[in-house]
Design a protein around this motif. Structure first.
Motif, PDB file in Angstrom:
ATOM      1  N   ALA A 167       0.826  -1.210   0.000  1.00 44.17           N
ATOM      2  CA  ALA A 167       0.000   0.000   0.000  1.00 44.17           C
ATOM      3  C   ALA A 167       0.859   1.259   0.000  1.00 44.17           C
ATOM      4  N   ASP A 168       0.326   2.314  -0.614  1.00 38.95           N
ATOM      5  CA  ASP A 168       0.992   3.619  -0.621  1.00 38.95           C
ATOM      6  C   ASP A 168       0.755   4.373   0.674  1.00 38.95           C
ATOM      7  N   GLY A 169      -0.306   4.019   1.359  1.00 46.11           N
ATOM      8  CA  GLY A 169      -0.619   4.728   2.593  1.00 46.11           C
ATOM      9  C   GLY A 169      -1.722   4.058   3.374  1.00 46.11           C
ATOM     10  N   TYR A 170      -1.922   4.586   4.551  1.00 47.47           N
ATOM     11  CA  TYR A 170      -2.933   4.097   5.477  1.00 47.47           C
ATOM     12  C   TYR A 170      -3.720   5.303   5.967  1.00 47.47           C
ATOM     13  N   MET A 171      -5.026   5.159   6.050  1.00 52.85           N
ATOM     14  CA  MET A 171      -5.916   6.226   6.487  1.00 52.85           C
ATOM     15  C   MET A 171      -6.683   5.749   7.714  1.00 52.85           C
ATOM     16  N   SER A 172      -6.742   6.574   8.743  1.00 53.38           N
ATOM     17  CA  SER A 172      -7.460   6.198   9.955  1.00 53.38           C
ATOM     18  C   SER A 172      -8.959   6.067   9.665  1.00 53.38           C
ATOM     19  N   PRO A 173      -9.681   5.340  10.505  1.00 52.54           N
ATOM     20  CA  PRO A 173     -11.133   5.227  10.307  1.00 52.54           C
ATOM     21  C   PRO A 173     -11.821   6.588  10.327  1.00 52.54           C
ATOM     22  N   ARG A 174     -11.365   7.476  11.200  1.00 48.52           N
ATOM     23  CA  ARG A 174     -11.977   8.814  11.304  1.00 48.52           C
ATOM     24  C   ARG A 174     -11.841   9.574   9.981  1.00 48.52           C
ATOM     25  N   THR A 175     -10.653   9.531   9.382  1.00 48.53           N
ATOM     26  CA  THR A 175     -10.444  10.208   8.100  1.00 48.53           C
ATOM     27  C   THR A 175     -11.241   9.529   6.998  1.00 48.53           C
TER      28      THR A 175
ATOM     29  N   LEU B 268     -15.460   7.108   2.538  1.00 49.05           N
ATOM     30  CA  LEU B 268     -15.109   5.742   2.143  1.00 49.05           C
ATOM     31  C   LEU B 268     -15.538   4.710   3.181  1.00 49.05           C
ATOM     32  N   MET B 269     -16.020   5.177   4.319  1.00 45.84           N
ATOM     33  CA  MET B 269     -16.451   4.273   5.384  1.00 45.84           C
ATOM     34  C   MET B 269     -17.630   4.931   6.104  1.00 45.84           C
ATOM     35  N   LYS B 270     -18.566   4.116   6.530  1.00 49.85           N
ATOM     36  CA  LYS B 270     -19.706   4.618   7.287  1.00 49.85           C
ATOM     37  C   LYS B 270     -19.286   4.828   8.742  1.00 49.85           C
ATOM     38  N   ASP B 271     -19.921   5.790   9.386  1.00 51.90           N
ATOM     39  CA  ASP B 271     -19.585   6.132  10.762  1.00 51.90           C
ATOM     40  C   ASP B 271     -19.722   4.931  11.698  1.00 51.90           C
ATOM     41  N   GLU B 272     -20.763   4.127  11.501  1.00 49.98           N
ATOM     42  CA  GLU B 272     -20.986   2.970  12.383  1.00 49.98           C
ATOM     43  C   GLU B 272     -19.946   1.870  12.173  1.00 49.98           C
ATOM     44  N   GLU B 273     -19.237   1.875  11.055  1.00 48.83           N
ATOM     45  CA  GLU B 273     -18.187   0.888  10.795  1.00 48.83           C
ATOM     46  C   GLU B 273     -16.852   1.288  11.427  1.00 48.83           C
ATOM     47  N   ALA B 274     -16.680   2.579  11.654  1.00 50.46           N
ATOM     48  CA  ALA B 274     -15.382   3.106  12.082  1.00 50.46           C
ATOM     49  C   ALA B 274     -14.904   2.531  13.408  1.00 50.46           C
ATOM     50  N   SER B 275     -15.806   2.320  14.339  1.00 49.91           N
ATOM     51  CA  SER B 275     -15.371   1.831  15.658  1.00 49.91           C
ATOM     52  C   SER B 275     -14.874   0.386  15.611  1.00 49.91           C
TER      53      SER B 275
ATOM     54  N   GLY C 216      -5.441   5.230 -12.837  1.00 47.53           N
ATOM     55  CA  GLY C 216      -5.920   6.420 -12.146  1.00 47.53           C
ATOM     56  C   GLY C 216      -6.769   6.061 -10.950  1.00 47.53           C
ATOM     57  N   GLY C 217      -6.808   6.914  -9.991  1.00 47.63           N
ATOM     58  CA  GLY C 217      -7.558   6.680  -8.775  1.00 47.63           C
ATOM     59  C   GLY C 217      -6.793   5.785  -7.814  1.00 47.63           C
ATOM     60  N   TYR C 218      -7.503   5.301  -6.819  1.00 47.49           N
ATOM     61  CA  TYR C 218      -6.901   4.488  -5.765  1.00 47.49           C
ATOM     62  C   TYR C 218      -7.773   3.280  -5.447  1.00 47.49           C
ATOM     63  N   ASP C 219      -7.126   2.163  -5.214  1.00 45.56           N
ATOM     64  CA  ASP C 219      -7.804   0.998  -4.639  1.00 45.56           C
ATOM     65  C   ASP C 219      -7.603   1.071  -3.142  1.00 45.56           C
ATOM     66  N   TYR C 220      -8.588   0.604  -2.380  1.00 48.73           N
ATOM     67  CA  TYR C 220      -8.460   0.621  -0.923  1.00 48.73           C
ATOM     68  C   TYR C 220      -9.108  -0.616  -0.324  1.00 48.73           C
ATOM     69  N   ARG C 221      -8.600  -0.985   0.840  1.00 46.38           N
ATOM     70  CA  ARG C 221      -9.146  -2.115   1.594  1.00 46.38           C
ATOM     71  C   ARG C 221      -9.207  -1.741   3.054  1.00 46.38           C
ATOM     72  N   GLU C 222     -10.224  -2.230   3.716  1.00 50.66           N
ATOM     73  CA  GLU C 222     -10.371  -1.981   5.138  1.00 50.66           C
ATOM     74  C   GLU C 222      -9.498  -2.949   5.922  1.00 50.66           C
ATOM     75  N   GLU C 223      -8.944  -2.446   7.007  1.00 51.89           N
ATOM     76  CA  GLU C 223      -8.089  -3.274   7.853  1.00 51.89           C
ATOM     77  C   GLU C 223      -8.885  -3.747   9.068  1.00 51.89           C
ATOM     78  N   MET C 224      -9.343  -4.974   9.000  1.00 48.59           N
ATOM     79  CA  MET C 224     -10.012  -5.614  10.131  1.00 48.59           C
ATOM     80  C   MET C 224      -9.962  -7.116   9.934  1.00 48.59           C
TER      81      MET C 224
END
Length: 106
Positions: free
Chosen positions: A35-43, A49-56, A69-77
């Motif tokens: 990955a090129d980077g990591y984004m916190s759940p809050r960001t 890209l994530m629902k508020d109820e999923e963040a916790s 072009g653009g970015y692929d992303y995956r959730e870390e859980m």
């Protein structure tokens, strides 16, 4: 005779399922490793890209720039390796620079 056929079918099915799960887990791990980077759940919530109820329940999102072009992303859980990779045209590097709460790896 029928019992042997059933046992063989169950063994083959189990092997296929285990192989699929291992392959999915490997793809997930490789995605995070490259990955090129990591984004916190809050960001991720702020960007949409994530629902508020999923963040916790999430460890955040890893993302990488695609050749098209653009970015692929995956959730870390824990169960995220089952989920498919998402795609966005949002410039996630710029978002991370603007909002912070990210870790850029490259």
């Amino acid at each position: 005779m029928k019992l042997a056929a059933i046992t063989t079918a169950v063994a083959i099915s189990s092997t296929v399922i285990v192989a699929w799960v291992l392959a999915a887990a490997l793809r997930h791990s490789v995605f995070f490793y490259t990955a090129d980077g990591y984004m916190s759940p809050r960001t991720a919530v702020r960007v949409g890209l994530m629902k508020d109820e999923e963040a916790s329940f999430s460890g955040g999102l890893a993302f990488r720039k695609t050749g098209g072009g653009g970015y692929d992303y995956r959730e870390e859980m824990a169960i995220a390796f089952i989920d498919q990779t998402g795609h966005t045209d949002i410039d996630l590097l710029a978002v991370c620079e603007r909002l912070g709460d990210c870790e850029l790896r490259k």
